[in-house]
Design an enzyme around this catalytic site. Structure first.
Site, PDB file in Angstrom:
ATOM      1  N   GLU A  37      -7.766  27.772   1.606  1.00  0.00           N
ATOM      2  CA  GLU A  37      -8.382  28.796   0.755  1.00  0.00           C
ATOM      3  C   GLU A  37      -7.421  29.958   0.543  1.00  0.00           C
ATOM      4  OE1 GLU A  37     -12.698  29.982   1.539  1.00  0.00           O
ATOM      5  OE2 GLU A  37     -12.295  28.499   3.110  1.00  0.00           O
ATOM      6  N   PHE A  38      -6.771  30.340   1.635  1.00  0.00           N
ATOM      7  CA  PHE A  38      -5.836  31.462   1.549  1.00  0.00           C
ATOM      8  C   PHE A  38      -4.724  31.131   0.551  1.00  0.00           C
ATOM      9  CE2 PHE A  38      -2.180  33.974   2.657  1.00  0.00           C
ATOM     10  CZ  PHE A  38      -2.707  35.215   2.973  1.00  0.00           C
ATOM     11  N   ASP A  39      -4.142  29.937   0.716  1.00  0.00           N
ATOM     12  CA  ASP A  39      -3.039  29.547  -0.172  1.00  0.00           C
ATOM     13  C   ASP A  39      -3.488  29.478  -1.623  1.00  0.00           C
ATOM     14  OD1 ASP A  39      -1.333  29.475   1.899  1.00  0.00           O
ATOM     15  OD2 ASP A  39      -1.401  27.296   2.197  1.00  0.00           O
ATOM     16  N   LEU A  85      20.897  54.589  22.486  1.00  0.00           N
ATOM     17  CA  LEU A  85      20.409  55.046  23.778  1.00  0.00           C
ATOM     18  C   LEU A  85      21.516  54.943  24.807  1.00  0.00           C
ATOM     19  CD1 LEU A  85      17.021  53.127  23.833  1.00  0.00           C
ATOM     20  CD2 LEU A  85      17.289  55.598  23.718  1.00  0.00           C
ATOM     21  N   GLU A 115       8.932  50.998  27.794  1.00  0.00           N
ATOM     22  CA  GLU A 115       8.785  49.925  26.809  1.00  0.00           C
ATOM     23  C   GLU A 115       9.828  48.863  27.095  1.00  0.00           C
ATOM     24  OE1 GLU A 115       9.508  51.816  23.055  1.00  0.00           O
ATOM     25  OE2 GLU A 115       7.934  53.290  23.435  1.00  0.00           O
ATOM     26  N   LYS A 117      12.925  46.612  25.935  1.00  0.00           N
ATOM     27  CA  LYS A 117      13.995  46.788  24.961  1.00  0.00           C
ATOM     28  C   LYS A 117      14.174  45.459  24.240  1.00  0.00           C
ATOM     29  CE  LYS A 117      18.480  48.899  24.458  1.00  0.00           C
ATOM     30  NZ  LYS A 117      19.232  47.874  23.759  1.00  0.00           N
ATOM     31  N   ASP A 119      15.622  42.751  21.716  1.00  0.00           N
ATOM     32  CA  ASP A 119      17.006  42.496  21.319  1.00  0.00           C
ATOM     33  C   ASP A 119      17.033  41.901  19.915  1.00  0.00           C
ATOM     34  OD1 ASP A 119      19.672  42.441  21.538  1.00  0.00           O
ATOM     35  OD2 ASP A 119      19.780  40.706  22.868  1.00  0.00           O
ATOM     36  N   TYR A 229       8.548  44.738  15.749  1.00  0.00           N
ATOM     37  CA  TYR A 229       7.783  45.568  16.669  1.00  0.00           C
ATOM     38  C   TYR A 229       8.165  47.027  16.435  1.00  0.00           C
ATOM     39  CZ  TYR A 229       5.987  41.926  19.826  1.00  0.00           C
ATOM     40  OH  TYR A 229       5.308  40.881  20.381  1.00  0.00           O
ATOM     41  N   LYS A 318      19.314  48.184  31.552  1.00  0.00           N
ATOM     42  CA  LYS A 318      19.600  46.789  31.180  1.00  0.00           C
ATOM     43  C   LYS A 318      19.469  45.899  32.406  1.00  0.00           C
ATOM     44  CE  LYS A 318      21.558  47.089  26.896  1.00  0.00           C
ATOM     45  NZ  LYS A 318      22.838  46.615  26.517  1.00  0.00           N
ATOM     46  N   CYS A 412      47.549  17.228  22.288  1.00  0.00           N
ATOM     47  CA  CYS A 412      46.399  17.626  21.481  1.00  0.00           C
ATOM     48  C   CYS A 412      45.352  16.513  21.491  1.00  0.00           C
ATOM     49  CB  CYS A 412      46.842  17.916  20.053  1.00  0.00           C
ATOM     50  SG  CYS A 412      45.456  18.226  18.946  1.00  0.00           S
ATOM     51  N   CYS A 415      45.321  15.061  17.710  1.00  0.00           N
ATOM     52  CA  CYS A 415      46.432  14.392  17.028  1.00  0.00           C
ATOM     53  C   CYS A 415      47.512  13.899  17.991  1.00  0.00           C
ATOM     54  CB  CYS A 415      47.041  15.310  15.972  1.00  0.00           C
ATOM     55  SG  CYS A 415      47.948  16.688  16.666  1.00  0.00           S
ATOM     56  N   CYS A 430      48.093  23.579  19.622  1.00  0.00           N
ATOM     57  CA  CYS A 430      48.697  22.388  19.053  1.00  0.00           C
ATOM     58  C   CYS A 430      49.597  22.853  17.920  1.00  0.00           C
ATOM     59  CB  CYS A 430      47.612  21.451  18.521  1.00  0.00           C
ATOM     60  SG  CYS A 430      48.303  20.191  17.445  1.00  0.00           S
ATOM     61  N   CYS A 436      47.471  18.030  11.969  1.00  0.00           N
ATOM     62  CA  CYS A 436      46.372  17.932  12.930  1.00  0.00           C
ATOM     63  C   CYS A 436      45.048  18.150  12.191  1.00  0.00           C
ATOM     64  CB  CYS A 436      46.587  18.976  14.023  1.00  0.00           C
ATOM     65  SG  CYS A 436      45.273  18.998  15.236  1.00  0.00           S
TER      66      CYS A 436
HETATM   67  S1  IVH Z   1      14.042  53.814  20.976  1.00  0.00           S
HETATM   68  C1  IVH Z   1      17.091  57.375  19.790  1.00  0.00           C
HETATM   69  N1  IVH Z   1      12.776  51.743  21.890  1.00  0.00           N
HETATM   70  O1  IVH Z   1      17.887  49.695  21.263  1.00  0.00           O
HETATM   71  C2  IVH Z   1      17.007  55.926  19.992  1.00  0.00           C
HETATM   72  N2  IVH Z   1      14.932  51.410  20.965  1.00  0.00           N
HETATM   73  O2  IVH Z   1      20.407  51.809  21.731  1.00  0.00           O
HETATM   74  C3  IVH Z   1      15.611  55.454  19.780  1.00  0.00           C
HETATM   75  N3  IVH Z   1      15.660  49.075  20.933  1.00  0.00           N
HETATM   76  O3  IVH Z   1      19.378  49.996  18.324  1.00  0.00           O
HETATM   77  C4  IVH Z   1      15.488  54.022  20.087  1.00  0.00           C
HETATM   78  N4  IVH Z   1      13.847  48.234  21.841  1.00  0.00           N
HETATM   79  O4  IVH Z   1      17.113  49.109  18.009  1.00  0.00           O
HETATM   80  C5  IVH Z   1      13.901  52.188  21.314  1.00  0.00           C
HETATM   81  N5  IVH Z   1      11.512  49.993  22.699  1.00  0.00           N
HETATM   82  C6  IVH Z   1      12.620  50.434  22.127  1.00  0.00           C
HETATM   83  C7  IVH Z   1      13.676  49.573  21.765  1.00  0.00           C
HETATM   84  C8  IVH Z   1      14.822  50.104  21.185  1.00  0.00           C
HETATM   85  C9  IVH Z   1      15.044  47.970  21.343  1.00  0.00           C
HETATM   86  C10 IVH Z   1      17.018  49.109  20.359  1.00  0.00           C
HETATM   87  C11 IVH Z   1      17.130  49.947  19.120  1.00  0.00           C
HETATM   88  C12 IVH Z   1      18.469  50.597  19.184  1.00  0.00           C
HETATM   89  C13 IVH Z   1      18.909  50.348  20.582  1.00  0.00           C
HETATM   90  C14 IVH Z   1      19.139  51.693  21.239  1.00  0.00           C
END
Ligand code: IVH
Length: 680
Positions: A37-39, A85, A115, A117, A119, A229, A318, A412, A415, A430, A436
């Site tokens: 339905e959505f589609d 950061l 929070e 972090k 990636d 996020y 980290k 190598c 080759c 090489c 090669c």
């Molecule tokens: S706050 C003033 N919160 O980490 C900096 N950054 O070096 C405000 N990142 O490139 C950033 N999760 O993209 C914040 N929960 C989080 C994060 C976050 C990932 C990344 C951000 C930024 C790098 C900071």
């Protein structure tokens, strides 16, 4: 006659309904209608928008499926710079951070928000009157790429915000910052598909997300299922008392905020949060590499302020790289474009930091010897920021009696030519550049690649296949392909259409600017920037082929090693012949357009070295000022140098050397004064 009002109403109603259903589905996990339905509704809206584009809404749910093609993303200055950061890896550092916060707030009470972090790729979103109007990447922190149409395809991201009586009102204009990421499942699927197609694998979900955001075709972006996020709110006013209140508000408006954040009333609480997520984070759909700690109260954040690069009210912790233990089964040796041989370890699959690891890089022969690696050994593998893990050690206690010492090949693997190891280099090489297969193939791949000649319809896979079939050996052979049309159209999986496209691509590549052609020739150490510099300096290939090492080394950004590599390449008759054949095929071997006119001869006979960061002009602009006023720019400081132009952050070694050699050190304004009206 069609009732246009009815059409407009229908478009509006469908748009509203689809927005609502999206919100229910992605934010509240509720499916009110079936997928079909959505589609069906989405298709109906798409069809109406196609017929009556003037009534389509800017943030229509149909934008989710993409369809816009952007050739080049415009850039834009950030209203609030995107800072980074400060990082720490230890509890002790965190405690120090806490002490700094405590001192900064002079004894007042404070709380933290912890929070994860994420990636991925940082993104700044602008909402005006509740509508998503812009998505800009971080770029250099001051300016980023405007990638709005790509961002609009992210399904969990509301294009239009909603509110209710209990929620805070939506401010007319604000920004949300957060992380765009590729869920791990999507990343693994994508790589599995690439492996099947023989395409190079993506290194990690972060690269995959950032590469996806740069795709020109938003429909392709939509297929990659990126997510977002939110983690900060920015506006010129202080609309909320605390960071936690902003996260709550963002969520009620329909923005995706990960539920993983928590408040902590002391650094002990922060450490608890860190330990809680250390292993659990691998169960999340998103790659994480640490946690972020932020002072909650926004007034206190303001009080603490910023250093040049990062806020004093936040820090990132980290996690240490994840390590695993598994069996080493085999070492294979890959030969790259320049003949460098790289050993790759094949392992028993081992789960590590959220993915299953089967291969690891072993950087070179030295490392094999240093680790005393043997086939059958149990090895420790570690994964840092990169997806390709590395072997960091051997579990000697578990060494099987029949573990086989690794004998680094003397010839190598492709080759058979005896390998050489140039003095001071870590890699065996090489030397059989012209015979090669993997080297020749990757040279071709490089030539057709996007950043070089960008030949449409001729990807890495196809050139590899042509090479295997003996149709091409070098870049110039590509331009003879049109004469073999009949052979090509009969090849399996190729056909008339692809051949047509490829020929058109080859034709277009004759328009590609000389600097990219120079890059495409694949001369060792000549990357994009060096190719640009050489092209701008010499403008044509012939003087480059005839330049001495000293002359080449005097070109800005071209050091001795590069100069030697270019000169050696140019001395090789086969390379010169290749250039001639490419020239004859119509490939650009000179820059088109007028060379910039000289402005004056005030700097005739003077040479300059530019170093550091300048205030009024970029380094390129200052180079132009010098060159167009008759001066020369070189890279290294010698007795003969007339001036060292020092900018901000110039290294101390340069200053010392110039002083020792009695070379005058001047600033940007002095240089500009020397040319006075001859500036740019
Ligand atoms: S706050 C003033 N919160 O980490 C900096 N950054 O070096 C405000 N990142 O490139 C950033 N999760 O993209 C914040 N929960 C989080 C994060 C976050 C990932 C990344 C951000 C930024 C790098 C900071």
């Amino acid at each position: 006659m069609t009732d246009l009002f009815a059409v407009q109403d229908k478009i509006r109603a469908l748009t509203e309904r689809l927005h609502y259903l999206n919100h229910q589905y992605y934010q509240n996990d509720v499916s009110e209608v079936s997928d079909q339905e959505f589609d069906a509704m989405l298709r109906e809206l798409q069809e109406l928008e196609r017929q009556y584009p003037e009534y389509a809404q800017l943030n229509s749910p149909t934008q989710r499926v993409g369809g816009t093609v952007t050739k080049q993303f415009p850039t834009q200055e950030h209203r609030f710079p995107m800072l980074s950061l400060a990082n720490t890896y230890s509890e002790a550092d965190l405690r120090e951070f806490d002490e700094r916060v405590q001192r900064g707030l002079e004894g007042a009470g404070y709380e933290y928000v912890c929070e994860l972090k994420f990636d991925g790729v940082a993104m700044s979103l602008r909402y005006e009157n509740g509508q998503l109007t812009q998505g800009v990447t971080r770029g250099d922190g001051t300016r980023g790429d405007v990638v709005t149409s790509n961002v609009r395809t992210i399904k969990t991201l509301p294009l239009s915000l909603r509110t209710n009586q209990d929620a805070p009102a939506i401010p007319a204009d604000f920004e949300v910052r957060g992380e765009i990421f590729m869920p791990l499942g999507v990343f693994n699927d994508l790589n599995a598909e690439r492996e099947q197609n023989g395409e190079p694998l993506l290194a990690n979900p972060r690269n995959a997300a950032s590469g996806t955001l740069k795709l020109q075709d938003s429909a392709m972006v939509a297929a990659r299922r990126l997510r977002f996020y939110a983690y900060s709110y920015l506006s010129p006013r202080r609309d909320f008392p605390t960071h936690s209140a902003t996260l709550e508000a963002l969520k009620t408006w329909g923005l995706p905020v990960s539920d993983t954040w928590r408040k902590a009333s002391s650094i002990e609480g922060v450490l608890e949060f860190i330990h809680y997520w250390e292993k659990r984070r691998f169960e999340l759909p998103v790659a994480t590499d640490g946690i972020v700690i932020k002072v909650d109260d926004l007034r206190q954040q303001e009080l603490l302020g910023f250093t040049a690069k990062s806020p004093r009210w936040a820090i990132a912790y980290k996690y240490p790289a994840e390590a695993g233990r598994t069996r080493l089964n085999e070492i294979i040796y890959q030969v790259g474009r320049t003949g460098a041989v790289t050993p790759v370890a094949l392992l028993d699959p081992v789960p590590l930091a959220g993915t299953v690891v089967k291969r690891a890089s072993v950087h070179n022969a030295n490392q094999i010897a240093a680790l005393d690696l043997r086939l059958g050994d149990m090895v420790f593998v570690e994964k840092g920021g990169e997806i390709i893990p590395k072997i960091t050690g051997v579990d000697l206690l578990a060494r099987p009696a029949d573990a086989v010492p690794i004998v680094y090949p003397t010839n190598c693997p492709a080759c058979g030519t005896p390998l050489v190891r140039p003095e001071g280099e870590a890699h065996y090489r090489c030397p059989n550049e012209r015979g090669c297969a993997p080297q020749l193939k990757s040279k071709l791949e490089h030539y057709v690649s996007r950043k070089a000649l960008n030949i449409d319809g001729l990807g890495a896979e196809t050139v590899g296949r042509f090479f295997d079939l003996g149709l091409v050996r070098d870049a110039a052979d590509l331009y003879d392909l049109p004469q073999r049309r009949d052979e090509l159209v009969n090849l399996e999986r190729l056909g008339e259409k692809s051949v047509q496209r490829m020929f058109a691509g080859l034709e277009q590549s004759k328009e590609v600017a000389f600097d990219r052609v120079l890059f495409g020739l694949g001369i060792r150490y000549v990357g994009e920037t060096v190719a640009e510099k050489l092209a701008a300096h010499y403008r044509r290939i012939d003087p480059i082929l005839n330049a001495s090492v000293e002359e080449l080394a005097a070109v800005p950004e071209v050091g001795g090693v590069i100069a030697e590599s270019v000169a050696a390449w140019a001395q090789d008759a086969a390379n010169r012949q290749l250039v001639e054949r490419l020239k004859a095929a119509g490939v650009q071997m000179e820059l088109v357009g007028e060379a910039p006119q000289p402005l004056s001869d005030r700097l005739n006979g003077l040479t300059f070295v530019l170093s550091g960061v300048f205030e009024q002009h970029s380094r390129e602009e200052l180079e132009q000022v010098i060159v167009r006023n008759g001066g020369k720019v070189t890279g290294s400081i010698s007795k003969k140098l007339s001036y060292l132009v020092a900018g901000d952050k110039m290294g101390p070694a340069k200053r010392e050397k110039a002083t020792a050699l009695n070379v005058p050190i001047i600033g940007e304004t002095d240089l500009l004064a020397m040319v006075s009206d001859g500036g740019l």
